[in-house]
Design an enzyme around this catalytic site. Structure first.
Site, PDB file in Angstrom:
ATOM      1  N   TYR A   1       1.768  42.293   7.573  1.00 16.46           N
ATOM      2  CA  TYR A   1       0.938  41.931   8.204  1.00 16.46           C
ATOM      3  C   TYR A   1       1.872  42.017   9.075  1.00 16.46           C
ATOM      4  O   TYR A   1       2.556  41.055   9.580  1.00 16.46           O
ATOM      5  CB  TYR A   1      -0.430  40.342   8.576  1.00 16.46           C
ATOM      6  CG  TYR A   1      -1.389  40.795   7.756  1.00 16.46           C
ATOM      7  CD1 TYR A   1      -2.676  41.176   7.703  1.00 16.46           C
ATOM      8  CD2 TYR A   1      -1.522  39.768   6.861  1.00 16.46           C
ATOM      9  CE1 TYR A   1      -3.688  41.648   7.223  1.00 16.46           C
ATOM     10  CE2 TYR A   1      -2.851  39.682   5.921  1.00 16.46           C
ATOM     11  CZ  TYR A   1      -3.875  40.731   6.141  1.00 16.46           C
ATOM     12  OH  TYR A   1      -4.785  40.606   5.626  1.00 16.46           O
TER      13      TYR A   1
ATOM     14  N   ARG B   1       1.056  -1.376   0.060  1.00 18.83           N
ATOM     15  CA  ARG B   1       0.073   0.087  -0.237  1.00 18.83           C
ATOM     16  C   ARG B   1       0.739   1.132  -0.050  1.00 18.83           C
ATOM     17  O   ARG B   1       1.461   2.123   1.113  1.00 18.83           O
ATOM     18  CB  ARG B   1      -0.859   0.271   1.031  1.00 18.83           C
ATOM     19  CG  ARG B   1      -1.530  -0.968   1.708  1.00 18.83           C
ATOM     20  CD  ARG B   1      -3.342  -0.895   2.209  1.00 18.83           C
ATOM     21  NE  ARG B   1      -1.649  -0.781   3.622  1.00 18.83           N
ATOM     22  CZ  ARG B   1      -1.452  -1.772   4.766  1.00 18.83           C
ATOM     23  NH1 ARG B   1      -1.631  -2.619   4.660  1.00 18.83           N
ATOM     24  NH2 ARG B   1      -0.917  -0.746   5.185  1.00 18.83           N
TER      25      ARG B   1
END
Ligand SMILES: *Cc1c(COP(=O)(O)O)cnc(C)c1O
Length: 391
Positions: free
Chosen positions: A275, A229
């Site tokens: 910012y 997998r």
């Protein structure tokens, strides 16, 4: 010219930020990973989380073409999406599906993981045959029935409506070199084999058994099984730079991320940007505004020079705080940068490249998280791109 260059030359990439996928790299990774497979083992690629940000449908389609006929996903919905797009082969849902999702499993011909004994009975109570793989917990303590509960595992084979097509476990430290972790992985392999053989001795046979993930296939192929997998390795990186550098097979990254320069600003010494005014110009500074931000998957943790991008083969640092949709980079050293230029956020530019594992390390995470969080808003130009005629 490579396909990617050709597509860029064709001028089809007009987005603010986008993902480019290298189909040849995917095919290469499949080929090299196949050489590592133990006997009687085939690939069952993990295409969960939109194939780790690569696009599940694109990836599974390519894999189908390469002869891959088994996949694993995290959710029934992910499996259904693949079926809707004509993906062939078995699709194993690794995670929990609520009973209201059982009709979807049936309709789409998905294989469900049996997460424990009670869940097996709920699946059976649906009353119609469902294909399942039984999850076995060999030490990760996530999903699966405890490996010592042989009676409970055996009972699952007696349930009328469950078609048991496989059994699997998951390795949790296969990427570690520590001696105790190597022992742990070998012990997981050993008890899993004992479970499979014990079931067989009791007349409960599973057509398929599997336990290898990427690290398992790369480092413990001798643990065997019928499926590997493989997720992260298929996409051409491993979780960390160390793992990627140590990997003995030559994997190639499949995905690149690029972003457009929207504007270029000149700051005088003493001015600030972004910012929190987190960037301060100590000298005359040129900043390029990139149209990519943390909502596109560029981790905010890379703000203020922690991360960088590539422009014209040069590394330029991120300046100030990354915004939701944009980021600033310091291009003082690159006077030719202009609006419309392309910055490479992940991938190669000239002789340099930024791999997902490199970005991950700087952001204190792993490649898997970086990749799987991409794409919510990034255009994946693969489909239209690949269709552009050569030249
Ligand atoms: C995600 C996942 C995989 C794939 O893991 P990689 O480390 O990306 O290869 C395999 N098995 C299970 C159960 C998973 O959840």
């Amino acid at each position: 010219m490579t396909t990617m260059d050709r597509n860029e030359a064709a001028g089809v990439l007009t987005s603010r930020a986008w993902i480019t996928l290298d189909r040849d790299a995917l095919a290469h990774n499949v080929a090299v990973l196949r050489t590592l497979l133990p006997p009687d083992c085939t690939l069952m690629p993990a295409v969960k989380a939109d194939a780790y940000g690569h696009g599940a449908v694109w990836t599974a389609r390519e894999l189908n073409r390469l002869g891959v006929d088994a996949f694993c996903v995290a959710t029934a919905e992910e499996g259904a999406q693949l079926r809707e797009h004509g993906i062939r082969g078995s699709i194993l849902v690794l995670g929990y599906t609520h009973p209201t999702g059982f009709p979807l499993l049936e309709r789409c011909g998905l294989t469900q993981t049996v997460v424990d004994g009670a869940y097996a009975r709920r699946l059976n109570a649906y009353g119609r045959t469902l294909s399942v793989h039984i999850g076995v917990d060999t030490g990760m303590h996530r999903l699966g029935t405890d490996w010592e509960q042989m009676e409970r595992l055996c009972a699952m084979f007696q349930l009328d409506h469950l078609r048991v097509e496989g059994i699997f476990t998951h390795l949790c430290v296969a990427d570690s070199d520590a001696p105790e972790d190597r022992d742990f992985t070998r012990r997981q392999g050993k008890v899993f084999r004992e479970v499979v053989e014990g079931l067989k001795a009791r007349g409960a046979s599973c057509p398929k058994a599997h336990l290898l993930n990427s690290a398992g296939l790369l480092r413990y192929p001798e643990l065997g099984g019928n499926y590997a997998r493989v997720g992260i390795a298929l996409y051409g990186v491993l979780s960390t730079p160390g793992d990627t550098d140590r990997c003995k097979v030559p994997l190639r990254p499949v995905l690149s991320v690029k972003a457009r320069v929207a504007a270029v600003k000149t700051l005088q010494p003493g001015e600030s940007a972004g910012y929190g005014r987190a960037f301060h110009a100590e000298r005359k500074t040129r900043l390029a505004v990139l149209s990519i931000g943390y909502a596109d998957g560029l981790p905010r943790a890379l703000s203020c020079g922690v991360g960088s991008v590539l422009i014209d083969g040069q590394s330029v640092p991120i300046a100030g705080r990354i915004c939701m949709d944009q980021a600033l980079v310091d291009v003082t050293g690159l006077p030719s940068v202009a609006p419309g230029d392309v910055a490479v956020v992940l991938g190669a530019s000239g002789d340099r490249s930024i791999r997902a594992c490199d970005m991950a390390k700087r952001a204190h995470t792993i490649s898997n998280e970086i990749l799987s969080r991409l794409g919510a808003r990034l255009k994946s130009e693969n489909q239209s791109v690949w269709d552009v005629p050569a030249g």
